[in-house]
Design a protein around this motif. Structure first.
Motif, mmCIF file in Angstrom:
data_model
loop_
_atom_site.group_PDB
_atom_site.id
_atom_site.type_symbol
_atom_site.label_atom_id
_atom_site.label_comp_id
_atom_site.label_asym_id
_atom_site.label_seq_id
_atom_site.Cartn_x
_atom_site.Cartn_y
_atom_site.Cartn_z
ATOM 1 N N LEU A 188 0.814 -1.211 0.000
ATOM 2 C CA LEU A 188 0.000 0.000 0.000
ATOM 3 C C LEU A 188 0.852 1.267 0.000
ATOM 4 O O LEU A 188 0.420 2.307 -0.508
ATOM 5 C CB LEU A 188 -0.933 -0.016 1.218
ATOM 6 N N PHE A 189 2.064 1.183 0.543
ATOM 7 C CA PHE A 189 2.888 2.388 0.666
ATOM 8 C C PHE A 189 4.145 2.315 -0.202
ATOM 9 O O PHE A 189 5.148 2.967 0.076
ATOM 10 C CB PHE A 189 3.238 2.626 2.137
ATOM 11 N N THR A 190 4.049 1.496 -1.248
ATOM 12 C CA THR A 190 5.075 1.510 -2.289
ATOM 13 C C THR A 190 4.721 2.612 -3.293
ATOM 14 O O THR A 190 3.703 3.303 -3.133
ATOM 15 C CB THR A 190 5.132 0.154 -3.011
ATOM 16 N N GLU A 191 5.525 2.764 -4.327
ATOM 17 C CA GLU A 191 5.249 3.779 -5.352
ATOM 18 C C GLU A 191 3.916 3.493 -6.050
ATOM 19 O O GLU A 191 3.106 4.409 -6.258
ATOM 20 C CB GLU A 191 6.394 3.802 -6.366
ATOM 21 N N LYS A 192 3.680 2.224 -6.383
ATOM 22 C CA LYS A 192 2.405 1.853 -7.005
ATOM 23 C C LYS A 192 1.249 2.049 -6.030
ATOM 24 O O LYS A 192 0.151 2.479 -6.411
ATOM 25 C CB LYS A 192 2.445 0.393 -7.471
ATOM 26 N N GLY A 193 1.508 1.711 -4.768
ATOM 27 C CA GLY A 193 0.469 1.876 -3.752
ATOM 28 C C GLY A 193 0.061 3.325 -3.591
ATOM 29 O O GLY A 193 -1.123 3.648 -3.432
ATOM 30 N N ALA A 194 1.057 4.224 -3.649
ATOM 31 C CA ALA A 194 0.763 5.659 -3.534
ATOM 32 C C ALA A 194 -0.088 6.130 -4.716
ATOM 33 O O ALA A 194 -1.027 6.920 -4.538
ATOM 34 C CB ALA A 194 2.060 6.448 -3.458
ATOM 35 N N GLU A 195 0.223 5.628 -5.904
ATOM 36 C CA GLU A 195 -0.577 5.990 -7.078
ATOM 37 C C GLU A 195 -2.026 5.531 -6.911
ATOM 38 O O GLU A 195 -2.972 6.252 -7.261
ATOM 39 C CB GLU A 195 0.028 5.361 -8.341
#
Length: 253
Positions: free
Chosen positions: A148-155
């Motif tokens: 959830l708090f990876t780069e994809k998760g942030a998107e």
């Protein structure tokens, strides 16, 4: 010693009061210069560090007392700065002041950096927990194929366009930057420290844990053996012995 004032007691070799007075912290050094001081006792608190460094730099022998242990020895039904000051002075005179460890400047600075990083990480964890709680409340299932708090998760979080989440993410971003910058600095410190390199040979101990251990222990020579060090760290079992019966419980922490 308080934030804005200090109550001082000066005793002679026989324990007789030579002087007692309250003064601003900036007046302590001029006050002491009027007497031939052999040693100084100060009770540990957040306020003492600047004065401790100043007095030590000026050549005074300063002993810092452990507040709880000092109270066990000099407990009184009537408490005041005047009474406490005299008790500390008397214990210092008799070499009976329970000592508290005062780290040197380098160790104190390392401790501050380690604890600051830990604080920032805790704050980030709290904000992330708020986001997860909000998603649960809204009935939104987070993606399972990436964090959830990876780069994809942030998107993905931005794509659901919830105002509270956007607010939390705006606060998290500078925390991420500060933690990253501080972690980089700590890693550079670790690379130049032989003690840290040695600690990192322990399986599971990385640079941050090694720095944490070194900063919190400080001068290893203040512990006479490994048992004392383990006790200081709270890694020993609690023990209750009475009437020939001995029971061991959880670690003391």
């Amino acid at each position: 010693m308080h934030r804005d004032s200090t109550y001082a007691t000066i005793l002679d070799a026989n324990g007789k009061i030579v002087s007692q007075r309250r003064m601003g912290n900036d007046k302590v050094l001029p006050y002491l210069s009027n007497y031939r001081i052999e040693k100084i006792g100060v009770e540990a608190s957040n306020q003492i560090a600047p004065l401790y460094r100043l007095l030590s730099k000026k050549g005074y022998t300063v002993s810092v007392s452990h507040p709880k242990k000092t109270r066990y020895i000099a407990e009184a039904k009537i408490k005041s700065d005047r009474i406490d000051s005299k008790a500390i002075a008397e214990l210092a005179r008799l070499d009976a002041l329970p000592p508290a460890y005062m780290p040197d400047q380098e160790t104190a600075m390392l401790r501050e950096k380690i604890r600051r990083r830990a604080f920032l990480v805790r704050e980030r964890v709290r904000l992330r927990a708020k986001i997860k709680s909000l998603l649960t409340y809204e009935g939104i299932e987070p993606p399972s194929d990436y964090g959830l708090f990876t780069e994809k998760g942030a998107e993905w979080l931005h794509s659901i366009a919830l105002e509270p989440i956007e607010s939390y993410l705006r606060v998290i971003k500078p925390l991420d930057n500060e933690i990253k910058q501080l972690s980089k600095h700590l890693k550079e410190l670790a690379e130049d420290d032989e003690d840290i390199k040695l600690l990192m040979t322990i399986p599971g101990v990385g640079y941050y844990t090694a720095l944490l251990v070194k900063s919190e222990i400080g001068d290893i020579n203040r512990f006479i053996d490994g048992d004392r060090l383990c006790s200081y760290a709270g890694l020993v079992p609690s023990t209750h012995a009475s009437g020939g019966t001995v029971r061991h419980g959880s670690i003391t922490k």
